[in-house]
Scaffold this motif. Structure first.
Motif, PDB file in Angstrom:
ATOM      1  N   LEU A 271       0.822  -1.214   0.000  1.00 25.79           N
ATOM      2  CA  LEU A 271       0.000   0.000   0.000  1.00 25.79           C
ATOM      3  C   LEU A 271       0.856   1.263   0.000  1.00 25.79           C
ATOM      4  O   LEU A 271       1.758   1.421   0.818  1.00 25.79           O
ATOM      5  CB  LEU A 271      -0.919   0.012   1.221  1.00 25.79           C
ATOM      6  CG  LEU A 271      -1.814   1.250   1.383  1.00 25.79           C
ATOM      7  CD1 LEU A 271      -2.760   1.392   0.197  1.00 25.79           C
ATOM      8  CD2 LEU A 271      -2.600   1.168   2.697  1.00 25.79           C
ATOM      9  N   ASN A 272       0.543   2.165  -0.919  1.00 18.25           N
ATOM     10  CA  ASN A 272       1.127   3.504  -0.957  1.00 18.25           C
ATOM     11  C   ASN A 272      -0.005   4.481  -0.651  1.00 18.25           C
ATOM     12  O   ASN A 272      -0.847   4.748  -1.505  1.00 18.25           O
ATOM     13  CB  ASN A 272       1.732   3.772  -2.334  1.00 18.25           C
ATOM     14  CG  ASN A 272       2.227   5.206  -2.490  1.00 18.25           C
ATOM     15  OD1 ASN A 272       2.398   5.921  -1.503  1.00 18.25           O
ATOM     16  ND2 ASN A 272       2.442   5.629  -3.720  1.00 18.25           N
ATOM     17  N   LEU A 273      -0.045   5.007   0.568  1.00 17.78           N
ATOM     18  CA  LEU A 273      -1.147   5.863   1.001  1.00 17.78           C
ATOM     19  C   LEU A 273      -0.645   7.287   1.229  1.00 17.78           C
ATOM     20  O   LEU A 273       0.158   7.541   2.120  1.00 17.78           O
ATOM     21  CB  LEU A 273      -1.783   5.323   2.284  1.00 17.78           C
ATOM     22  CG  LEU A 273      -2.941   6.147   2.872  1.00 17.78           C
ATOM     23  CD1 LEU A 273      -4.042   6.363   1.836  1.00 17.78           C
ATOM     24  CD2 LEU A 273      -3.495   5.475   4.123  1.00 17.78           C
ATOM     25  N   GLN A 274      -1.150   8.216   0.413  1.00 17.33           N
ATOM     26  CA  GLN A 274      -0.793   9.629   0.496  1.00 17.33           C
ATOM     27  C   GLN A 274      -2.039  10.403   0.922  1.00 17.33           C
ATOM     28  O   GLN A 274      -2.967  10.576   0.137  1.00 17.33           O
ATOM     29  CB  GLN A 274      -0.276  10.129  -0.854  1.00 17.33           C
ATOM     30  CG  GLN A 274       0.936   9.346  -1.352  1.00 17.33           C
ATOM     31  CD  GLN A 274       1.152   9.489  -2.854  1.00 17.33           C
ATOM     32  OE1 GLN A 274       0.209   9.757  -3.597  1.00 17.33           O
ATOM     33  NE2 GLN A 274       2.378   9.296  -3.282  1.00 17.33           N
TER      34      GLN A 274
ATOM     35  N   HIS B  43     -10.711  18.862   0.785  1.00 12.83           N
ATOM     36  CA  HIS B  43      -9.903  18.672   1.984  1.00 12.83           C
ATOM     37  C   HIS B  43     -10.636  17.859   3.052  1.00 12.83           C
ATOM     38  O   HIS B  43     -10.038  17.067   3.768  1.00 12.83           O
ATOM     39  CB  HIS B  43      -9.493  20.042   2.544  1.00 12.83           C
ATOM     40  CG  HIS B  43      -8.610  19.951   3.747  1.00 12.83           C
ATOM     41  ND1 HIS B  43      -7.276  19.619   3.665  1.00 12.83           N
ATOM     42  CD2 HIS B  43      -8.882  20.135   5.065  1.00 12.83           C
ATOM     43  CE1 HIS B  43      -6.745  19.616   4.875  1.00 12.83           C
ATOM     44  NE2 HIS B  43      -7.695  19.929   5.736  1.00 12.83           N
ATOM     45  N   THR B  44     -11.950  18.044   3.159  1.00  9.49           N
ATOM     46  CA  THR B  44     -12.706  17.377   4.220  1.00  9.49           C
ATOM     47  C   THR B  44     -12.821  15.875   3.995  1.00  9.49           C
ATOM     48  O   THR B  44     -13.179  15.143   4.910  1.00  9.49           O
ATOM     49  CB  THR B  44     -14.117  17.982   4.320  1.00  9.49           C
ATOM     50  OG1 THR B  44     -14.749  17.904   3.030  1.00  9.49           O
ATOM     51  CG2 THR B  44     -14.030  19.440   4.754  1.00  9.49           C
ATOM     52  N   ASN B  45     -12.539  15.417   2.771  1.00 12.51           N
ATOM     53  CA  ASN B  45     -12.689  13.988   2.480  1.00 12.51           C
ATOM     54  C   ASN B  45     -11.429  13.184   2.760  1.00 12.51           C
ATOM     55  O   ASN B  45     -11.464  11.962   2.724  1.00 12.51           O
ATOM     56  CB  ASN B  45     -13.069  13.789   1.007  1.00 12.51           C
ATOM     57  CG  ASN B  45     -14.519  14.179   0.753  1.00 12.51           C
ATOM     58  OD1 ASN B  45     -15.291  14.340   1.687  1.00 12.51           O
ATOM     59  ND2 ASN B  45     -14.867  14.346  -0.509  1.00 12.51           N
ATOM     60  N   HIS B  46     -10.302  13.851   3.014  1.00 13.32           N
ATOM     61  CA  HIS B  46      -9.043  13.134   3.165  1.00 13.32           C
ATOM     62  C   HIS B  46      -9.112  12.069   4.244  1.00 13.32           C
ATOM     63  O   HIS B  46      -8.752  10.908   4.029  1.00 13.32           O
ATOM     64  CB  HIS B  46      -7.905  14.110   3.506  1.00 13.32           C
ATOM     65  CG  HIS B  46      -7.624  15.078   2.400  1.00 13.32           C
ATOM     66  ND1 HIS B  46      -6.759  16.137   2.544  1.00 13.32           N
ATOM     67  CD2 HIS B  46      -8.099  15.169   1.130  1.00 13.32           C
ATOM     68  CE1 HIS B  46      -6.697  16.815   1.416  1.00 13.32           C
ATOM     69  NE2 HIS B  46      -7.519  16.256   0.546  1.00 13.32           N
ATOM     70  N   ALA B  47      -9.557  12.459   5.436  1.00 15.51           N
ATOM     71  CA  ALA B  47      -9.562  11.538   6.564  1.00 15.51           C
ATOM     72  C   ALA B  47     -10.502  10.358   6.318  1.00 15.51           C
ATOM     73  O   ALA B  47     -10.155   9.202   6.580  1.00 15.51           O
ATOM     74  CB  ALA B  47      -9.948  12.270   7.846  1.00 15.51           C
ATOM     75  N   ASN B  48     -11.704  10.641   5.801  1.00 16.81           N
ATOM     76  CA  ASN B  48     -12.666   9.566   5.560  1.00 16.81           C
ATOM     77  C   ASN B  48     -12.152   8.581   4.519  1.00 16.81           C
ATOM     78  O   ASN B  48     -12.289   7.359   4.670  1.00 16.81           O
ATOM     79  CB  ASN B  48     -14.009  10.151   5.107  1.00 16.81           C
ATOM     80  CG  ASN B  48     -14.692  10.938   6.203  1.00 16.81           C
ATOM     81  OD1 ASN B  48     -14.452  10.696   7.390  1.00 16.81           O
ATOM     82  ND2 ASN B  48     -15.539  11.882   5.827  1.00 16.81           N
ATOM     83  N   LEU B  49     -11.560   9.097   3.450  1.00 16.24           N
ATOM     84  CA  LEU B  49     -11.033   8.222   2.410  1.00 16.24           C
ATOM     85  C   LEU B  49      -9.867   7.393   2.912  1.00 16.24           C
ATOM     86  O   LEU B  49      -9.741   6.206   2.596  1.00 16.24           O
ATOM     87  CB  LEU B  49     -10.607   9.058   1.201  1.00 16.24           C
ATOM     88  CG  LEU B  49     -11.734   9.597   0.330  1.00 16.24           C
ATOM     89  CD1 LEU B  49     -11.186  10.519  -0.744  1.00 16.24           C
ATOM     90  CD2 LEU B  49     -12.510   8.449  -0.320  1.00 16.24           C
ATOM     91  N   ALA B  50      -8.977   8.013   3.716  1.00 16.90           N
ATOM     92  CA  ALA B  50      -7.845   7.273   4.269  1.00 16.90           C
ATOM     93  C   ALA B  50      -8.325   6.127   5.149  1.00 16.90           C
ATOM     94  O   ALA B  50      -7.810   4.997   5.073  1.00 16.90           O
ATOM     95  CB  ALA B  50      -6.937   8.217   5.054  1.00 16.90           C
TER      96      ALA B  50
END
Length: 418
Positions: free
Chosen positions: A74-77, A86-93
């Protein structure tokens, strides 16, 4: 038709869609899909190198590709490359970590604002999908005070290859490149860290606060680039001394910004040293074995560093006498880079005596680059003197020398103009 023939026909019918996918990329037409014929392991390596969002999208290529992303490292950025909002970053991660089987290859959070999310990030780092992580990169926002890296990040100590923040008690058996830039860290912590990096080859220490005196002994280091902190950090923060005690594989020793320190550099043993510089009068004391310079003036010339092929100097004037003393210390230099400092006028007294030859000028010096050459009388005198080099091929007027990039480069780049 017998039972065996029926089973064979059934197998052919089941494999036909698979053959069409391999030939047409799963869309029923077009040129043969040669990439899909690669092994799962190779395709997994390709997916891992893609940005996170593109790696996830490979599941839609075809049925052949659908399981590959979850099996690839996994390569997770966690950033704008993951989502434009910006608000979706945490949910997607969180969703990606829950849907991936691991192992982890890279986890990056550039400019991520933790705020009240420390517990969430800690849970991410404990995820099974990041097991075996090799690279981790935290870059906090500078707009507010940020907490330290979550403790769960330390569970990757045995597998990290390019960590960005460490503790002195940890061991990094696979780490080959370490860069500490503008961090606050004690010299004891650096000593402890280096002692746990068993295969370290490249070390960059740039503008850090807290390192006063550093002693380096390493059987693996090949390149060291270093400088002290910015002047406004305070006198107590200055980098005072660097001592290379034992470095049998060291090839490049690079004071990046001599005006920032350290004030003293001592090289006790580096039998394979090939590239040295930039050396300047800002280095109060400079020692190579028993050879010593004080502010670029030779005090003794008893040790010869015959392995050095590339040398960069900042010369006052230019100070031709000082340059010749350095060429005596480094008799086999093939490429010489001179940066002229105009703050002081120096009268050169030495005249080249063929009966007392300098080995570098007689046998080795092939290229000279003079930065800030203006054609003034001292410049011209210096240029004509260098023409005594019997094997000289090129003499250039160059631009300023890049330093940090030389950690990976075996020699200085070509000059800008002849």
């Amino acid at each position: 038709m017998g039972a065996g023939d029926a089973r064979a026909d059934s197998t052919r019918l089941e494999e036909e869609p698979r053959r069409r996918e391999l030939h047409h990329g799963g869309d029923g037409g077009g040129a043969p899909d040669l990439i899909s014929r690669l092994s799962d392991e190779v395709l997994g390596d390709i997916i891992t190198l893609l940005p996170t969002r593109d790696g996830v999208r490979t599941q839609a290529v075809s049925r052949r590709w659908r399981p590959l992303w979850r099996a690839a490292p996994l390569n997770l950025q966690v950033g704008y490359g993951l989502s434009s909002q910006h608000t979706n970053h945490a949910n997607l991660a969180t969703k990606i970590l829950a849907g991936h089987d691991g192992p982890g290859r890279c986890f990056t959070m550039p400019g991520f604002r933790l705020r009240n999310r420390l517990a969430m990030v800690d849970a991410w780092l404990r995820s099974r999908a990041l097991t075996g992580l090799q690279e981790i990169n935290f870059s906090y926002s500078k707009q507010q005070q940020q907490p330290p890296m979550p403790p769960s990040a330390l569970r990757f100590a045995a597998t990290l290859r390019f960590p960005n923040e460490v503790a002195p008690s940890l061991k990094f058996p696979h780490l080959k490149e370490l860069s500490l830039v503008e961090v606050t860290i004690s010299e004891d912590a650096v000593h402890g860290l280096l002692s746990g990096c068993y295969v370290l080859e490249i070390l960059l220490l740039e503008r850090n606060v807290g390192i006063g005196r550093l002693r380096i002994s390493s059987p693996t280091l090949r390149s060291i680039g270093f400088s002290g902190p910015w002047a406004w950090e305070g006198s107590e923060a200055k980098f005072q001394e660097l001592v290379v005690e034992e470095a049998p594989r060291l090839e490049r020793l690079l004071p990046l910004y001599p005006n920032l320190g350290p004030a003293t550099i001592r090289v006790m043993r580096a039998p394979k040293l090939e590239t040295v510089g930039l050396l300047s009068a800002a280095i109060s004391k400079l020692e190579f074995g028993t050879t010593a310079f004080q502010e670029m003036i030779a005090l003794s010339l008893t040790t010869s560093m015959a392995t050095v092929r590339v040398l960069a100097l900042e010369s006052l004037g230019p100070n031709l006498d000082s340059v010749l003393d350095f060429l005596k210390c480094f008799p086999c230099v093939e490429k010489l880079y001179i940066t002229l400092n105009r703050l002081k006028t120096v009268k050169n007294a030495r005249i080249y005596n063929p009966l007392d030859p300098i080995e570098c000028l007689e046998l080795h010096l092939k290229k000279v680059v003079v930065n800030d050459y203006r054609g003034m009388r001292p410049d011209v005198d210096f240029a004509f003197f260098i023409l005594n080099a019997k094997v000289l091929k090129d003499m250039y007027r160059g631009e300023s020398i890049p330093h940090a990039a030389l950690l990976l480069s075996p020699s200085f780049p070509a000059a800008a103009s002849p």
